[in-house]
Design a protein around this motif. Sequence first.
Motif, PDB file in Angstrom:
ATOM      1  N   ARG A 221       0.822  -1.211   0.000  1.00 19.02           N
ATOM      2  CA  ARG A 221       0.000   0.000   0.000  1.00 19.02           C
ATOM      3  C   ARG A 221       0.856   1.261   0.000  1.00 19.02           C
ATOM      4  N   GLU A 222       0.526   2.181  -0.871  1.00 25.36           N
ATOM      5  CA  GLU A 222       1.189   3.487  -0.989  1.00 25.36           C
ATOM      6  C   GLU A 222       2.571   3.410  -1.628  1.00 25.36           C
ATOM      7  N   HIS A 223       3.012   2.224  -2.036  1.00 31.19           N
ATOM      8  CA  HIS A 223       4.371   2.133  -2.572  1.00 31.19           C
ATOM      9  C   HIS A 223       4.326   1.752  -4.047  1.00 31.19           C
ATOM     10  N   PRO A 224       5.128   2.432  -4.893  1.00 27.82           N
ATOM     11  CA  PRO A 224       5.010   2.270  -6.349  1.00 27.82           C
ATOM     12  C   PRO A 224       5.827   1.131  -6.936  1.00 27.82           C
ATOM     13  N   THR A 225       5.969   0.036  -6.208  1.00 27.75           N
ATOM     14  CA  THR A 225       6.761  -1.091  -6.685  1.00 27.75           C
ATOM     15  C   THR A 225       5.898  -2.339  -6.777  1.00 27.75           C
ATOM     16  N   TYR A 226       6.139  -3.120  -7.811  1.00 27.10           N
ATOM     17  CA  TYR A 226       5.339  -4.317  -8.102  1.00 27.10           C
ATOM     18  C   TYR A 226       6.298  -5.454  -8.440  1.00 27.10           C
ATOM     19  N   SER A 227       6.538  -6.313  -7.462  1.00 27.55           N
ATOM     20  CA  SER A 227       7.543  -7.363  -7.599  1.00 27.55           C
ATOM     21  C   SER A 227       6.914  -8.650  -8.119  1.00 27.55           C
TER      22      SER A 227
ATOM     23  N   LEU B  55      13.033  -2.877 -16.690  1.00 31.57           N
ATOM     24  CA  LEU B  55      12.629  -2.750 -15.304  1.00 31.57           C
ATOM     25  C   LEU B  55      13.792  -3.149 -14.414  1.00 31.57           C
ATOM     26  N   THR B  56      13.591  -3.131 -13.115  1.00 28.94           N
ATOM     27  CA  THR B  56      14.598  -3.621 -12.184  1.00 28.94           C
ATOM     28  C   THR B  56      14.616  -5.140 -12.268  1.00 28.94           C
ATOM     29  N   ASN B  57      15.767  -5.701 -12.637  1.00 28.79           N
ATOM     30  CA  ASN B  57      15.828  -7.154 -12.852  1.00 28.79           C
ATOM     31  C   ASN B  57      17.286  -7.615 -12.769  1.00 28.79           C
ATOM     32  N   PHE B  58      17.754  -7.871 -11.545  1.00 28.21           N
ATOM     33  CA  PHE B  58      19.140  -8.314 -11.362  1.00 28.21           C
ATOM     34  C   PHE B  58      19.293  -8.981 -10.000  1.00 28.21           C
ATOM     35  N   ASN B  59      20.416  -9.646  -9.801  1.00 27.25           N
ATOM     36  CA  ASN B  59      20.704 -10.304  -8.522  1.00 27.25           C
ATOM     37  C   ASN B  59      21.066  -9.232  -7.495  1.00 27.25           C
ATOM     38  N   TYR B  60      20.320  -9.179  -6.401  1.00 25.68           N
ATOM     39  CA  TYR B  60      20.534  -8.125  -5.408  1.00 25.68           C
ATOM     40  C   TYR B  60      20.471  -8.705  -3.999  1.00 25.68           C
ATOM     41  N   PRO B  61      21.428  -8.328  -3.111  1.00 27.93           N
ATOM     42  CA  PRO B  61      22.455  -7.312  -3.303  1.00 27.93           C
ATOM     43  C   PRO B  61      23.763  -7.806  -3.913  1.00 27.93           C
ATOM     44  N   ASP B  62      23.931  -9.122  -4.100  1.00 24.97           N
ATOM     45  CA  ASP B  62      25.153  -9.613  -4.739  1.00 24.97           C
ATOM     46  C   ASP B  62      24.799 -10.732  -5.708  1.00 24.97           C
ATOM     47  N   GLU B  63      25.795 -11.242  -6.415  1.00 22.78           N
ATOM     48  CA  GLU B  63      25.549 -12.218  -7.480  1.00 22.78           C
ATOM     49  C   GLU B  63      24.975 -13.539  -6.971  1.00 22.78           C
ATOM     50  N   SER B  64      25.196 -13.842  -5.693  1.00 22.53           N
ATOM     51  CA  SER B  64      24.666 -15.092  -5.133  1.00 22.53           C
ATOM     52  C   SER B  64      23.210 -14.962  -4.696  1.00 22.53           C
ATOM     53  N   SER B  65      22.681 -13.741  -4.715  1.00 18.96           N
ATOM     54  CA  SER B  65      21.312 -13.499  -4.269  1.00 18.96           C
ATOM     55  C   SER B  65      20.309 -13.854  -5.357  1.00 18.96           C
ATOM     56  N   GLU B  66      19.056 -13.968  -4.943  1.00 18.60           N
ATOM     57  CA  GLU B  66      17.962 -14.257  -5.860  1.00 18.60           C
ATOM     58  C   GLU B  66      17.742 -13.075  -6.809  1.00 18.60           C
ATOM     59  N   VAL B  67      17.304 -13.371  -8.021  1.00 21.79           N
ATOM     60  CA  VAL B  67      17.003 -12.306  -8.975  1.00 21.79           C
ATOM     61  C   VAL B  67      15.811 -11.491  -8.471  1.00 21.79           C
ATOM     62  N   MET B  68      16.000 -10.165  -8.462  1.00 18.69           N
ATOM     63  CA  MET B  68      14.943  -9.265  -8.035  1.00 18.69           C
ATOM     64  C   MET B  68      14.292  -8.673  -9.280  1.00 18.69           C
ATOM     65  N   SER B  69      13.043  -9.005  -9.527  1.00 19.66           N
ATOM     66  CA  SER B  69      12.296  -8.474 -10.668  1.00 19.66           C
ATOM     67  C   SER B  69      11.212  -7.556 -10.129  1.00 19.66           C
ATOM     68  N   ARG B  70      11.218  -6.305 -10.581  1.00 19.33           N
ATOM     69  CA  ARG B  70      10.319  -5.320  -9.986  1.00 19.33           C
ATOM     70  C   ARG B  70       9.978  -4.238 -10.993  1.00 19.33           C
ATOM     71  N   ILE B  71       8.698  -3.992 -11.159  1.00 16.89           N
ATOM     72  CA  ILE B  71       8.222  -2.841 -11.924  1.00 16.89           C
ATOM     73  C   ILE B  71       8.116  -1.664 -10.965  1.00 16.89           C
ATOM     74  N   VAL B  72       8.702  -0.547 -11.352  1.00 15.16           N
ATOM     75  CA  VAL B  72       8.699   0.641 -10.502  1.00 15.16           C
ATOM     76  C   VAL B  72       8.030   1.791 -11.251  1.00 15.16           C
ATOM     77  N   LEU B  73       6.959   2.310 -10.676  1.00 15.59           N
ATOM     78  CA  LEU B  73       6.323   3.491 -11.230  1.00 15.59           C
ATOM     79  C   LEU B  73       6.981   4.741 -10.669  1.00 15.59           C
ATOM     80  N   SER B  74       6.938   5.811 -11.453  1.00 11.53           N
ATOM     81  CA  SER B  74       7.498   7.085 -11.021  1.00 11.53           C
ATOM     82  C   SER B  74       6.544   8.206 -11.390  1.00 11.53           C
ATOM     83  N   SER B  75       6.752   9.352 -10.779  1.00  7.04           N
ATOM     84  CA  SER B  75       5.929  10.513 -11.093  1.00  7.04           C
ATOM     85  C   SER B  75       6.099  10.983 -12.526  1.00  7.04           C
ATOM     86  N   HIS B  76       7.234  10.647 -13.148  1.00  3.05           N
ATOM     87  CA  HIS B  76       7.455  11.142 -14.509  1.00  3.05           C
ATOM     88  C   HIS B  76       6.782  10.283 -15.587  1.00  3.05           C
ATOM     89  N   HIS B  77       6.200   9.157 -15.222  1.00  3.61           N
ATOM     90  CA  HIS B  77       5.520   8.343 -16.224  1.00  3.61           C
ATOM     91  C   HIS B  77       4.202   8.997 -16.657  1.00  3.61           C
TER      92      HIS B  77
END
Length: 348
Positions: A287-293, A310-332
Amino acid sequence: MAYYIDGFPGREIFVEGKKYLYFGGTSYLGLQTDAEFKDHFIRNVRKYGTNYGASRKSNVRLTIYERAESLLAHIAGCPAALTLSSGYLAGQFVAQNFNSPEYKLFYAPNTHSALYNKYNKPFSTFSELNQAIRDHLKHDAKIIPVVFMDSIDFIGNNYPGFKGLKNLPLDRIILIVDDSHGIGIIGNNGEGVYKTLQKSHVKELIVCCSLGKGFGIQAGAVLGSHKRMEQLGGTAFFGGASPAAPSVMATFIDAQHIYGSKRVKLGYNMDYFEKSVKHIDFFNRIREHPTYSFKSPQLADSLDKNGFILTNFNYPDESSEVMSRIVLSSHHTESDIDALSDCLDSFI
Protein backbone atom coordinates in the motif's frame (compact mmCIF):
# COMPACT_ATOMS: atom_id res chain seq x y z
CA MET A 1 21.49 -8.44 -18.48
CA ALA A 2 23.32 -5.16 -17.88
CA TYR A 3 22.50 -2.07 -19.95
CA TYR A 4 25.13 0.65 -20.37
CA ILE A 5 23.83 4.17 -20.97
CA ASP A 6 25.37 7.65 -21.06
CA GLY A 7 22.83 9.68 -19.09
CA PHE A 8 20.52 9.41 -16.11
CA PRO A 9 17.60 7.06 -16.85
CA GLY A 10 14.32 8.96 -16.97
CA ARG A 11 11.04 7.57 -18.24
CA GLU A 12 12.86 6.67 -21.46
CA ILE A 13 16.35 5.30 -22.02
CA PHE A 14 18.28 4.49 -25.17
CA VAL A 15 20.43 1.37 -25.46
CA GLU A 16 22.43 0.89 -28.65
CA GLY A 17 20.10 3.25 -30.47
CA LYS A 18 16.89 1.53 -29.33
CA LYS A 19 14.37 3.38 -27.18
CA TYR A 20 12.94 1.65 -24.10
CA LEU A 21 10.39 2.77 -21.53
CA TYR A 22 12.06 2.53 -18.13
CA PHE A 23 10.11 1.15 -15.18
CA GLY A 24 12.96 0.47 -12.75
CA GLY A 25 15.32 2.13 -10.30
CA THR A 26 14.42 4.10 -7.20
CA SER A 27 13.71 7.59 -8.56
CA TYR A 28 10.16 7.34 -7.28
CA LEU A 29 9.34 11.03 -7.77
CA GLY A 30 11.29 11.47 -11.00
CA LEU A 31 13.24 14.33 -9.49
CA GLN A 32 16.63 13.73 -11.07
CA THR A 33 15.24 14.63 -14.50
CA ASP A 34 12.79 17.32 -13.35
CA ALA A 35 13.73 20.74 -14.77
CA GLU A 36 12.57 22.82 -11.79
CA PHE A 37 14.26 20.55 -9.28
CA LYS A 38 17.52 20.68 -11.24
CA ASP A 39 17.30 24.47 -11.41
CA HIS A 40 17.14 24.62 -7.60
CA PHE A 41 20.12 22.30 -7.34
CA ILE A 42 22.23 24.23 -9.87
CA ARG A 43 21.47 27.52 -8.12
CA ASN A 44 22.55 26.01 -4.80
CA VAL A 45 25.74 24.61 -6.30
CA ARG A 46 26.60 28.15 -7.41
CA LYS A 47 25.99 29.38 -3.86
CA TYR A 48 27.55 26.56 -1.83
CA GLY A 49 29.97 24.90 -4.25
CA THR A 50 30.16 21.28 -5.31
CA ASN A 51 31.44 19.76 -2.06
CA TYR A 52 32.26 20.51 1.55
CA GLY A 53 35.15 18.38 2.72
CA ALA A 54 35.33 19.68 6.29
CA SER A 55 34.09 18.12 9.52
CA ARG A 56 30.70 19.09 10.91
CA LYS A 57 32.59 19.65 14.19
CA SER A 58 34.94 22.20 12.64
CA ASN A 59 35.23 25.66 14.19
CA VAL A 60 33.67 27.06 10.97
CA ARG A 61 30.19 25.61 10.43
CA LEU A 62 27.51 26.03 7.77
CA THR A 63 24.04 26.70 9.14
CA ILE A 64 22.31 24.92 6.24
CA TYR A 65 22.84 21.52 7.89
CA GLU A 66 20.97 22.36 11.08
CA ARG A 67 18.19 24.01 9.05
CA ALA A 68 17.76 20.95 6.84
CA GLU A 69 17.88 18.55 9.80
CA SER A 70 15.27 20.55 11.68
CA LEU A 71 12.97 20.45 8.65
CA LEU A 72 13.53 16.72 8.13
CA ALA A 73 12.73 15.97 11.77
CA HIS A 74 9.55 18.05 11.47
CA ILE A 75 8.45 16.16 8.34
CA ALA A 76 9.18 12.75 9.88
CA GLY A 77 7.51 13.65 13.16
CA CYS A 78 10.54 12.87 15.31
CA PRO A 79 12.47 14.96 17.86
CA ALA A 80 15.77 15.28 15.98
CA ALA A 81 17.77 14.27 12.91
CA LEU A 82 21.35 14.02 11.70
CA THR A 83 22.43 13.94 8.06
CA LEU A 84 25.35 12.15 6.44
CA SER A 85 26.67 11.78 2.91
CA SER A 86 24.71 8.60 2.02
CA GLY A 87 22.05 6.24 3.24
CA TYR A 88 24.48 3.34 3.41
CA LEU A 89 26.82 5.39 5.59
CA ALA A 90 23.88 6.30 7.84
CA GLY A 91 23.10 2.61 8.32
CA GLN A 92 26.70 1.71 9.08
CA PHE A 93 26.98 4.70 11.41
CA VAL A 94 24.12 3.38 13.54
CA ALA A 95 25.12 -0.30 13.32
CA GLN A 96 28.67 0.35 14.46
CA ASN A 97 27.46 2.55 17.31
CA PHE A 98 25.68 -0.45 18.85
CA ASN A 99 28.49 -2.93 18.27
CA SER A 100 29.50 -3.10 21.93
CA PRO A 101 29.19 -5.59 24.82
CA GLU A 102 26.20 -3.78 26.33
CA TYR A 103 24.01 -4.66 23.34
CA LYS A 104 22.96 -7.85 21.57
CA LEU A 105 22.23 -7.40 17.86
CA PHE A 106 19.36 -9.16 16.08
CA TYR A 107 18.35 -8.90 12.42
CA ALA A 108 14.80 -9.30 11.16
CA PRO A 109 14.06 -11.15 7.89
CA ASN A 110 15.12 -9.33 4.69
CA THR A 111 17.14 -6.65 6.47
CA HIS A 112 19.30 -4.59 4.10
CA SER A 113 23.06 -5.05 4.26
CA ALA A 114 23.50 -1.35 5.09
CA LEU A 115 22.57 -2.27 8.67
CA TYR A 116 24.87 -5.26 8.99
CA ASN A 117 27.82 -5.20 11.34
CA LYS A 118 30.46 -7.47 9.80
CA TYR A 119 28.81 -10.81 8.90
CA ASN A 120 25.41 -10.71 10.51
CA LYS A 121 22.71 -13.01 9.20
CA PRO A 122 19.01 -12.13 9.44
CA PHE A 123 16.52 -14.60 10.90
CA SER A 124 14.37 -16.44 8.39
CA THR A 125 11.11 -15.66 10.21
CA PHE A 126 9.85 -13.28 12.87
CA SER A 127 8.88 -16.29 14.97
CA GLU A 128 12.52 -17.35 15.11
CA LEU A 129 13.55 -13.78 15.89
CA ASN A 130 10.99 -13.51 18.69
CA GLN A 131 12.15 -16.75 20.27
CA ALA A 132 15.82 -15.76 20.07
CA ILE A 133 15.17 -12.39 21.73
CA ARG A 134 13.12 -13.92 24.54
CA ASP A 135 15.76 -16.62 25.13
CA HIS A 136 18.41 -13.92 25.33
CA LEU A 137 16.42 -11.85 27.84
CA LYS A 138 15.90 -14.90 30.07
CA HIS A 139 19.63 -15.50 30.28
CA ASP A 140 21.00 -11.94 30.33
CA ALA A 141 18.43 -9.20 30.74
CA LYS A 142 21.08 -6.54 31.35
CA ILE A 143 22.30 -6.70 27.74
CA ILE A 144 19.80 -4.72 25.67
CA PRO A 145 18.48 -6.37 22.49
CA VAL A 146 18.84 -4.22 19.38
CA VAL A 147 16.64 -5.25 16.44
CA PHE A 148 17.44 -4.11 12.90
CA MET A 149 14.88 -4.25 10.11
CA ASP A 150 13.72 -2.60 6.88
CA SER A 151 10.45 -0.69 6.76
CA ILE A 152 9.74 -1.74 3.15
CA ASP A 153 10.59 -5.40 2.50
CA PHE A 154 8.79 -5.53 -0.91
CA ILE A 155 6.82 -8.53 0.32
CA GLY A 156 4.40 -6.74 2.63
CA ASN A 157 5.42 -8.33 5.94
CA ASN A 158 6.63 -5.05 7.43
CA TYR A 159 4.99 -1.79 6.36
CA PRO A 160 2.13 -0.99 6.71
CA GLY A 161 1.02 -3.43 9.41
CA PHE A 162 4.40 -4.49 10.86
CA LYS A 163 2.78 -7.75 11.92
CA GLY A 164 6.08 -9.39 12.78
CA LEU A 165 6.86 -6.81 15.44
CA LYS A 166 3.66 -7.27 17.41
CA ASN A 167 4.81 -10.38 19.28
CA LEU A 168 8.22 -9.00 20.22
CA PRO A 169 8.89 -7.58 23.72
CA LEU A 170 9.15 -4.10 22.25
CA ASP A 171 9.33 -2.27 25.57
CA ARG A 172 12.72 -3.97 26.12
CA ILE A 173 14.09 -3.48 22.62
CA ILE A 174 15.96 -0.76 20.76
CA LEU A 175 14.44 -0.86 17.27
CA ILE A 176 16.50 0.41 14.32
CA VAL A 177 14.63 0.69 11.03
CA ASP A 178 15.96 1.44 7.54
CA ASP A 179 13.28 3.59 5.89
CA SER A 180 15.19 4.36 2.68
CA HIS A 181 12.33 3.23 0.44
CA GLY A 182 9.61 4.84 2.55
CA ILE A 183 10.62 8.33 3.59
CA GLY A 184 9.59 10.96 1.10
CA ILE A 185 7.04 8.56 -0.42
CA ILE A 186 4.64 7.08 2.12
CA GLY A 187 2.40 9.01 4.46
CA ASN A 188 0.39 12.15 3.82
CA ASN A 189 3.51 14.31 3.63
CA GLY A 190 6.15 11.71 2.84
CA GLU A 191 6.97 11.36 6.51
CA GLY A 192 7.83 7.67 6.31
CA VAL A 193 7.34 5.26 9.21
CA TYR A 194 8.73 7.01 12.28
CA LYS A 195 5.36 8.19 13.66
CA THR A 196 3.74 4.83 12.91
CA LEU A 197 6.39 2.83 14.75
CA GLN A 198 6.54 5.27 17.65
CA LYS A 199 3.00 4.17 18.55
CA SER A 200 4.31 0.67 19.30
CA HIS A 201 5.88 1.95 22.54
CA VAL A 202 9.29 0.50 21.76
CA LYS A 203 12.06 1.13 24.31
CA GLU A 204 13.86 3.31 21.78
CA LEU A 205 13.24 3.95 18.10
CA ILE A 206 15.91 4.97 15.61
CA VAL A 207 15.25 5.34 11.88
CA CYS A 208 17.99 5.64 9.29
CA CYS A 209 17.52 6.23 5.60
CA SER A 210 18.75 7.35 2.23
CA LEU A 211 17.42 10.70 1.08
CA GLY A 212 18.17 9.85 -2.53
CA LYS A 213 15.12 7.73 -3.30
CA GLY A 214 12.30 9.87 -1.99
CA PHE A 215 13.93 13.30 -1.94
CA GLY A 216 16.32 13.05 -4.88
CA ILE A 217 19.47 14.21 -3.06
CA GLN A 218 22.77 12.46 -2.36
CA ALA A 219 22.51 12.20 1.41
CA GLY A 220 21.50 9.94 4.28
CA ALA A 221 19.92 10.60 7.65
CA VAL A 222 19.33 9.23 11.13
CA LEU A 223 16.15 10.10 13.07
CA GLY A 224 15.56 9.69 16.78
CA SER A 225 15.54 11.34 20.19
CA HIS A 226 17.50 14.51 21.00
CA LYS A 227 19.61 12.51 23.45
CA ARG A 228 20.54 9.86 20.88
CA MET A 229 21.29 12.38 18.14
CA GLU A 230 23.55 14.30 20.54
CA GLN A 231 25.36 11.06 21.40
CA LEU A 232 25.78 10.07 17.75
CA GLY A 233 26.78 13.58 16.73
CA GLY A 234 29.56 13.50 19.30
CA THR A 235 31.22 10.37 17.94
CA ALA A 236 34.48 10.24 15.99
CA PHE A 237 32.59 8.49 13.18
CA PHE A 238 30.37 11.52 12.68
CA GLY A 239 33.07 14.11 13.24
CA GLY A 240 35.58 12.37 11.00
CA ALA A 241 33.31 11.96 7.97
CA SER A 242 32.67 14.67 5.43
CA PRO A 243 29.00 15.64 5.33
CA ALA A 244 26.63 15.66 2.40
CA ALA A 245 27.23 18.58 0.07
CA PRO A 246 25.58 21.74 1.42
CA SER A 247 24.02 22.35 -2.00
CA VAL A 248 21.87 19.23 -1.63
CA MET A 249 20.78 20.24 1.86
CA ALA A 250 19.68 23.61 0.50
CA THR A 251 17.88 21.91 -2.40
CA PHE A 252 16.00 19.71 0.06
CA ILE A 253 14.71 22.85 1.79
CA ASP A 254 13.87 24.70 -1.43
CA ALA A 255 12.08 21.80 -3.14
CA GLN A 256 9.35 21.07 -0.60
CA HIS A 257 6.58 22.27 -2.91
CA ILE A 258 7.96 20.05 -5.69
CA TYR A 259 7.95 16.99 -3.44
CA GLY A 260 4.30 17.55 -2.61
CA SER A 261 3.13 17.88 -6.21
CA LYS A 262 5.23 14.90 -7.30
CA ARG A 263 3.70 12.69 -4.60
CA VAL A 264 0.24 13.60 -5.83
CA LYS A 265 1.24 12.64 -9.38
CA LEU A 266 2.79 9.38 -8.17
CA GLY A 267 -0.42 8.48 -6.34
CA TYR A 268 -2.40 9.13 -9.51
CA ASN A 269 -0.03 6.95 -11.56
CA MET A 270 -0.29 4.09 -9.09
CA ASP A 271 -4.08 4.25 -9.09
CA TYR A 272 -4.17 4.41 -12.89
CA PHE A 273 -1.80 1.44 -13.23
CA GLU A 274 -3.65 -0.75 -10.74
CA LYS A 275 -6.95 -0.09 -12.49
CA SER A 276 -5.43 -0.73 -15.92
CA VAL A 277 -3.79 -4.12 -15.28
CA LYS A 278 -6.35 -6.92 -15.31
CA HIS A 279 -4.40 -9.28 -13.06
CA ILE A 280 -2.78 -6.86 -10.61
CA ASP A 281 -2.76 -9.55 -7.90
CA PHE A 282 -0.04 -11.33 -9.89
CA PHE A 283 2.37 -8.89 -8.26
CA ASN A 284 3.58 -8.47 -4.70
CA ARG A 285 2.62 -4.91 -3.84
CA ILE A 286 2.53 -2.69 -0.80
CA ARG A 287 0.00 0.00 0.00
CA GLU A 288 1.19 3.49 -0.99
CA HIS A 289 4.37 2.13 -2.57
CA PRO A 290 5.01 2.27 -6.35
CA THR A 291 6.76 -1.09 -6.68
CA TYR A 292 5.34 -4.32 -8.10
CA SER A 293 7.54 -7.36 -7.60
CA PHE A 294 7.25 -10.74 -9.31
CA LYS A 295 9.10 -14.00 -9.87
CA SER A 296 8.87 -14.84 -13.54
CA PRO A 297 11.97 -14.76 -15.78
CA GLN A 298 9.63 -15.30 -18.72
CA LEU A 299 7.73 -12.09 -17.97
CA ALA A 300 10.95 -10.14 -17.53
CA ASP A 301 12.18 -11.42 -20.91
CA SER A 302 8.86 -10.59 -22.56
CA LEU A 303 8.94 -7.03 -21.25
CA ASP A 304 12.49 -6.57 -22.49
CA LYS A 305 11.63 -7.83 -25.97
CA ASN A 306 8.66 -5.47 -26.14
CA GLY A 307 10.64 -2.35 -25.24
CA PHE A 308 10.46 -2.15 -21.44
CA ILE A 309 13.35 -2.19 -18.99
CA LEU A 310 12.63 -2.75 -15.30
CA THR A 311 14.60 -3.62 -12.18
CA ASN A 312 15.83 -7.15 -12.85
CA PHE A 313 19.14 -8.31 -11.36
CA ASN A 314 20.70 -10.30 -8.52
CA TYR A 315 20.53 -8.13 -5.41
CA PRO A 316 22.46 -7.31 -3.30
CA ASP A 317 25.15 -9.61 -4.74
CA GLU A 318 25.55 -12.22 -7.48
CA SER A 319 24.67 -15.09 -5.13
CA SER A 320 21.31 -13.50 -4.27
CA GLU A 321 17.96 -14.26 -5.86
CA VAL A 322 17.00 -12.31 -8.98
CA MET A 323 14.94 -9.27 -8.03
CA SER A 324 12.30 -8.47 -10.67
CA ARG A 325 10.32 -5.32 -9.99
CA ILE A 326 8.22 -2.84 -11.92
CA VAL A 327 8.70 0.64 -10.50
CA LEU A 328 6.32 3.49 -11.23
CA SER A 329 7.50 7.09 -11.02
CA SER A 330 5.93 10.51 -11.09
CA HIS A 331 7.46 11.14 -14.51
CA HIS A 332 5.52 8.34 -16.22
CA THR A 333 2.65 9.36 -18.48
CA GLU A 334 -0.70 7.68 -19.00
CA SER A 335 0.47 6.48 -22.41
CA ASP A 336 3.55 4.89 -20.80
CA ILE A 337 1.33 3.05 -18.33
CA ASP A 338 -1.14 2.04 -21.04
CA ALA A 339 1.66 0.50 -23.09
CA LEU A 340 3.01 -1.39 -20.08
CA SER A 341 -0.45 -2.58 -19.04
CA ASP A 342 -1.21 -3.90 -22.54
CA CYS A 343 2.04 -5.86 -22.55
CA LEU A 344 1.37 -7.30 -19.09
CA ASP A 345 -2.19 -8.27 -19.96
CA SER A 346 -1.01 -10.09 -23.06
CA PHE A 347 1.35 -12.21 -20.94
CA ILE A 348 -0.38 -12.82 -17.62
